[in-house]
Scaffold this motif. Structure first.
Motif, short mmCIF file in Angstrom:
data_model
loop_
_atom_site.label_atom_id
_atom_site.label_comp_id
_atom_site.label_asym_id
_atom_site.label_seq_id
_atom_site.Cartn_x
_atom_site.Cartn_y
_atom_site.Cartn_z
N TRP A 162 -5.98 5.11 16.23
CA TRP A 162 -6.47 5.43 14.90
C TRP A 162 -6.79 4.19 14.05
CZ3 TRP A 162 -8.53 9.64 12.97
CH2 TRP A 162 -8.26 10.88 13.58
N ARG A 163 -6.20 3.06 14.36
CA ARG A 163 -6.41 1.88 13.51
C ARG A 163 -7.89 1.53 13.34
NH1 ARG A 163 -3.39 -2.26 11.00
NH2 ARG A 163 -4.94 -3.28 9.67
N PRO A 164 -8.70 1.47 14.42
CA PRO A 164 -10.12 1.16 14.22
C PRO A 164 -10.85 2.22 13.41
CG PRO A 164 -9.48 0.84 16.52
CD PRO A 164 -8.35 1.56 15.85
N ILE A 165 -10.42 3.47 13.54
CA ILE A 165 -11.04 4.54 12.74
C ILE A 165 -10.70 4.36 11.27
CG2 ILE A 165 -11.17 7.03 12.38
CD1 ILE A 165 -10.37 7.36 15.35
N LEU A 166 -9.45 4.06 10.98
CA LEU A 166 -9.04 3.80 9.59
C LEU A 166 -9.81 2.62 9.02
CD1 LEU A 166 -5.22 4.37 10.06
CD2 LEU A 166 -6.68 5.69 8.51
N ASP A 167 -10.04 1.59 9.82
CA ASP A 167 -10.81 0.44 9.36
C ASP A 167 -12.25 0.86 9.04
OD1 ASP A 167 -8.61 -1.20 9.61
OD2 ASP A 167 -9.22 -2.02 11.55
N ALA A 168 -12.80 1.77 9.84
CA ALA A 168 -14.16 2.26 9.59
C ALA A 168 -14.22 3.02 8.27
CB ALA A 168 -14.61 3.15 10.75
N PHE A 169 -13.19 3.80 7.98
CA PHE A 169 -13.16 4.51 6.69
C PHE A 169 -12.98 3.53 5.54
CE2 PHE A 169 -12.94 8.28 9.22
CZ PHE A 169 -13.39 9.30 8.39
N GLU A 170 -12.22 2.47 5.77
CA GLU A 170 -12.08 1.44 4.75
C GLU A 170 -13.44 0.82 4.44
OE1 GLU A 170 -10.65 -1.39 2.05
OE2 GLU A 170 -9.67 0.43 2.82
N PHE B 114 3.97 6.86 11.79
CA PHE B 114 2.56 6.50 11.98
C PHE B 114 2.13 5.43 10.98
CE2 PHE B 114 -1.95 7.26 10.94
CZ PHE B 114 -2.52 7.03 12.19
N LEU B 115 2.53 5.60 9.73
CA LEU B 115 2.14 4.65 8.69
C LEU B 115 2.65 3.25 9.02
CD1 LEU B 115 0.56 4.91 6.05
CD2 LEU B 115 2.75 5.16 4.85
N ALA B 116 3.86 3.16 9.53
CA ALA B 116 4.39 1.85 9.94
C ALA B 116 3.56 1.27 11.07
CB ALA B 116 5.85 1.98 10.35
N GLY B 117 3.10 2.12 11.99
CA GLY B 117 2.32 1.66 13.13
C GLY B 117 0.95 1.14 12.77
N VAL B 118 0.41 1.60 11.63
CA VAL B 118 -0.91 1.11 11.19
C VAL B 118 -0.76 0.18 9.99
CG1 VAL B 118 -2.18 3.08 12.12
CG2 VAL B 118 -1.29 3.19 9.77
N ASP B 119 0.43 -0.42 9.87
CA ASP B 119 0.69 -1.44 8.83
C ASP B 119 0.43 -0.92 7.43
OD1 ASP B 119 1.35 -3.39 10.81
OD2 ASP B 119 -0.79 -3.71 11.16
N ASN B 120 0.86 0.32 7.18
CA ASN B 120 0.68 0.94 5.85
C ASN B 120 -0.77 0.89 5.40
OD1 ASN B 120 3.48 1.62 5.28
ND2 ASN B 120 3.83 -0.58 5.10
N HIS B 121 -1.65 1.20 6.31
CA HIS B 121 -3.09 1.14 6.03
C HIS B 121 -3.41 1.93 4.75
CE1 HIS B 121 -7.40 1.13 6.64
NE2 HIS B 121 -7.25 0.38 7.72
N GLU C 81 1.93 9.43 -3.75
CA GLU C 81 0.99 8.32 -3.79
C GLU C 81 0.01 8.35 -2.62
OE1 GLU C 81 3.21 4.71 -4.03
OE2 GLU C 81 3.84 5.06 -6.11
N ARG C 82 0.33 9.11 -1.58
CA ARG C 82 -0.54 9.21 -0.41
C ARG C 82 -1.28 10.55 -0.33
NH1 ARG C 82 -1.48 4.55 2.97
NH2 ARG C 82 0.24 3.12 2.51
N ILE C 83 -1.01 11.47 -1.22
CA ILE C 83 -1.67 12.78 -1.18
C ILE C 83 -3.06 12.66 -1.79
CG2 ILE C 83 -1.62 15.16 -2.01
CD1 ILE C 83 1.43 15.03 -1.92
N ARG C 84 -4.07 12.90 -0.96
CA ARG C 84 -5.46 12.79 -1.39
C ARG C 84 -6.21 14.11 -1.35
NH1 ARG C 84 -3.49 8.78 -2.72
NH2 ARG C 84 -4.16 6.63 -2.41
#
Length: 347
Positions: A166-174, A199-206, A234-237
């Protein structure tokens, strides 16, 4: 908070009025909704590839919805997100979510799913949307109950791989300036607060790794869905307004005994027919400044979907809170800069 809105996934069909986006949007507008959430896997609603590549197409799509009386709230890739991570036990079942060209080919299917998420990030940005709905997929879910005993490191390995995918996908959304909101949901490795934190820890609190809050899935786990908002606000979107009930018996409880939905102790219900304290939820979300949409997701084992939809819009409208712009006791306040010291006997 904005709304009421409705997720179209459970309503689209081959029969009018839900066979095209314009007619479905008009029906929902007539029922009282001002927004629609779009399932990107349904070609009756959207061509995701074209939406990612063409601003003109996105402008036309948004215009079609506005003409019908609603606006697009978010896009959803629930089915594609599920395919980002699939345990082999579910390969055959989840092939149903994939195009024919990649069925029976897990590696190609996963690559296709990732491409779909990248397209969704671009399409969301072209449509001017702030958040996107998806599922995390699952590698560890078959090992939810620790029997046979899980070997040391199994869960850590699963979440490490999930984060890697998921990390590259999260970067794409960023890159597109859009939040990715995972629906915290049984069947996904992200199914409660603890798993989301793993999961959040695994993606460095992306910063783009966020939450789609749906209280119905917490009721069926006997999880405190109000405290969940206190912890993770704080994370609910995104917010799916969906009701549920859990009535365990001497014969069956949370796991449901492999029964059909209508017979399970835990069942999804139409709004107002279940046990969810929506007054408490809307209050907490307002307290914490939630600015997203309140979106009905209809899933009920008893009530007809059209009846659930017609009842849903006024139900959501009645629970929405216009946040106060001043304190109720402002009239009794003082403005003397030295008053505090006087009250404390310091002057």
């Amino acid at each position: 908070m904005k709304g009421p809105a409705v997720f179209l996934a459970q309503f689209m069909s081959d029969a009018a009025p839900f066979d095209t986006l314009p007619s479905a949007a008009r029906w929902m507008a007539d029922a009282g909704y001002v927004g629609v959430q779009i399932p990107t896997w349904d070609s009756r609603c959207i061509d995701l590839k074209q939406a990612a590549e063409s601003q003109d197409y996105c402008d036309e799509l948004a215009g079609t919805c506005r003409e019908a009386g609603v606006e697009i709230t978010e896009l959803s890739t629930h089915l594609q997100g599920q395919l980002v991570a699939v345990h082999p036990a579910y390969d055959v079942a989840f092939d149903a979510f994939a195009p024919d060209a990649v069925k029976g080919k897990p590696d190609e299917r996963q690559k296709w799913a990732v491409e779909q998420l990248h397209l969704a990030a671009k399409a969301s940005r072209r449509l001017g949307l702030k958040a996107h709905a998806t599922f995390s997929g699952a590698l560890a879910w078959p090992y939810l109950y620790p029997w046979p005993q899980r070997p040391a490191g199994l869960v850590e390995e699963a979440f490490g791989e999930l984060a890697k995918r998921w990390r590259p996908i999260l970067d794409a959304f960023e890159e597109q300036g859009v939040d990715l909101a995972y629906e915290i949901h049984p069947g996904e490795d992200l199914h409660d607060g603890v798993t989301f934190e793993r999961f959040l820890a695994g993606v460095d609190n992306h910063p783009r790794a966020n939450i789609l809050y749906d209280p119905s899935h917490y009721v069926l786990q006997a999880l405190d869905y109000l405290s969940f908002i206190d912890i993770y606000h704080e994370r609910i979107r995104m917010f799916h307004v969906k009701d549920a009930e859990l009535n365990p018996t001497g014969r069956s409880g949370v796991y449901g005994g492999f029964q059909d939905w209508v017979d399970r102790p835990g069942r999804f219900r139409s709004l107002g027919d279940g046990q969810v304290d929506f007054g408490g939820i809307f209050s907490k979300l307002t307290q914490y400044g939630y600015e997203g949409w309140a979106v009905l997701e209809w899933e009920c084992c008893l009530k007809h979907p059209e009846d659930g939809a017609r009842e849903g819009a006024p139900f959501i409208e009645a629970h929405m809170i216009r946040k106060a712009d001043k304190a109720f006791d402002d009239f009794a306040g003082g403005s003397d800069p030295g008053l505090n010291r006087k009250l404390l006997g310091l002057t």
